[in-house]
Design an enzyme around this catalytic site. Structure first.
Site, PDB file in Angstrom:
ATOM      1  N   GLN A 265      -6.326 -32.180 -56.672  1.00  0.00           N
ATOM      2  CA  GLN A 265      -5.001 -32.623 -57.088  1.00  0.00           C
ATOM      3  C   GLN A 265      -4.081 -31.430 -57.158  1.00  0.00           C
ATOM      4  OE1 GLN A 265      -5.414 -34.472 -60.933  1.00  0.00           O
ATOM      5  NE2 GLN A 265      -4.619 -36.359 -60.086  1.00  0.00           N
TER       6      GLN A 265
ATOM      7  N   THR B 135      -4.734 -36.046 -53.902  1.00  0.00           N
ATOM      8  CA  THR B 135      -3.277 -36.178 -53.778  1.00  0.00           C
ATOM      9  C   THR B 135      -2.632 -34.862 -53.386  1.00  0.00           C
ATOM     10  OG1 THR B 135      -2.935 -35.694 -56.106  1.00  0.00           O
ATOM     11  CG2 THR B 135      -3.150 -38.019 -55.505  1.00  0.00           C
TER      12      THR B 135
ATOM     13  N   TYR C  56      -6.503 -15.454 -49.644  1.00  0.00           N
ATOM     14  CA  TYR C  56      -5.110 -15.909 -49.765  1.00  0.00           C
ATOM     15  C   TYR C  56      -4.715 -16.029 -51.237  1.00  0.00           C
ATOM     16  CZ  TYR C  56      -0.969 -18.871 -48.974  1.00  0.00           C
ATOM     17  OH  TYR C  56       0.310 -19.389 -48.951  1.00  0.00           O
TER      18      TYR C  56
ATOM     19  N   ARG D  29     -11.259 -19.180 -49.720  1.00  0.00           N
ATOM     20  CA  ARG D  29      -9.798 -19.227 -49.863  1.00  0.00           C
ATOM     21  C   ARG D  29      -9.272 -18.038 -50.657  1.00  0.00           C
ATOM     22  NH1 ARG D  29      -8.376 -25.136 -49.346  1.00  0.00           N
ATOM     23  NH2 ARG D  29      -6.289 -24.604 -50.033  1.00  0.00           N
TER      24      ARG D  29
END
Ligand SMILES: NC(=O)c1ccc[n+]([C@@H]2O[C@H](COP(=O)([O-])OP(=O)(O)OC[C@H]3O[C@@H](n4cnc5c(N)ncnc54)[C@H](O)[C@@H]3O)[C@@H](O)[C@H]2O)c1
Length: 324
Positions: free
Chosen positions: A284, A218, A153, A150
């Site tokens: 989260q 979440t 980015y 990742r």
């Protein structure tokens, strides 16, 4: 006061990445405000169909261009949104992703400096990485892996923020940096692998809904209209206040709850199936938006249920077109 670059006294505004999800909604609002809009996009993830309704509009112009290369245009304001935003897209060509963030920022900042105009940067909650503090405040420096899948980015966007703030400090450039959290709504790419589009497309096609891990991680989902209100409030804020400011919703849902809600909305018989968590997937993520509330008087208003209905309707149109 600076002279406008049109003889009509209205602003000419440049939006990079304007054929994408957020950019096309922003352009609609800028046109509504009476501005002239120049959309610059290389159509990597964007789609001209997002702007079909503006074809032939006297105040709208599209230019196919890659922001990694310099651009010479005359505008009164710049919104820099160009960058693939979903992991599937930005990992497709990670070197190009970093180039888009970094060279794109350098080119747009150079243009803003030459023209002496205000410039907005679409940064991201990904600058916080896998955060150690929850919810994330703007003063938190983040926990980012510099060499993961990742990173193209996350680090690209972090470097873009660095460039924005150095142009601000070194050249007195009027910058506005928004850290955008998960946003959803019509015109999301149906195959971008993001949770909302994935779940909606899977449910509408009657396929199983895939969640990564047990779905207890979440996310907070902001409806696109709310987010664009935040963009405009930030760009309208007083000069000399650069941000960064978190824009998103602090209301949290688990991924499993979202899947259940999409199934209920679509009336689908889809089942929820679990798959292994991808590497570096933050468990989260939730913004602290006190700063946006205080400085911009902004907070999201659209309830998830209401936004999901509009979003599912949009994806229903796509699935029906596939079947026709
Ligand atoms: N949607 C979100 O939830 C979210 C969250 C955080 C940050 N952001 C940021 O907001 C911006 C817009 O995101 P989006 O969701 O609309 O994504 P998107 O992929 O729909 O739009 C990005 C647009 O940029 C264009 N683009 C990509 N590389 C380019 C290049 N080199 N030159 C010119 N155009 C190029 C694409 O073709 C596309 O139209 C991005 O900078 C993204 O990082 C989005």
């Amino acid at each position: 006061m600076q002279k406008k670059r049109t003889i009509y006294g209205r602003k000419r505004v440049l939006v990079t990445g304007g054929a994408g999800f957020l950019g096309s909604h922003l352009i609609d609002r800028l046109i509504e405000r009476g501005h002239e809009v120049l959309c610059v996009d290389n159509l990597f993830t964007g789609d001209k169909r997002n702007l079909d309704h503006l074809a032939g509009h006297p105040r709208f112009e599209f230019m196919r261009h890659d922001v990694c290369f310099p651009l010479f245009v005359e505008v009164d304001e710049i919104w820099n949104l160009a960058c693939p935003a979903s992991p599937i897209h930005y990992q497709h060509d990670p070197v190009q992703t970093t180039k888009t963030s970094v060279h794109g920022a350098i080119n747009m900042l150079g243009l803003a400096k030459r023209l002496g105009v205000r410039i907005f940067q679409a940064s991201t909650s990904e600058v916080y990485g896998d955060p150690h503090i929850h919810p994330q405040v703007e003063s938190y420096w983040g926990n980012v892996n510099p060499i993961g899948t990742r990173s193209c980015y996350d680090e690209g966007k972090r470097c873009a923020e660095t460039l924005f703030f150095d142009y601000h400090r070194q050249h007195g450039l009027d910058i506005k940096v928004a850290r955008i959290f998960n946003t959803y709504g019509p015109r999301m790419h149906p195959a971008d692998g993001r949770v909302v589009s994935n779940f909606a497309m899977q449910a509408l096609r009657g396929e199983d809904i895939t969640i990564y891990g047990d779905g207890s991680q979440t996310r907070s989902f902001c409806y696109v209209d709310d987010l664009i209100d935040g963009f405009l409030a930030l760009m309208d804020s007083e000069p000399g206040w650069p941000g960064p400011v978190n824009l998103g919703t602090p209301r949290e849902f688990t991924i499993r709850q979202l899947a259940e809600q999409v199934i209920a909305l679509t009336g689908s018989a889809s089942k929820i199936v679990e798959q292994p968590l991808p590497s570096d997937d933050p468990l989260q993520r939730k913004p602290d938006i006190s700063l946006a509330r205080e400085r911009l008087g902004w907070e999201p208003k659209v309830p998830l249920e209401e936004g999901l209905v509009k979003t599912v309707d949009y994806f229903r149109g796509i699935v029906e077109a596939e079947r026709a």
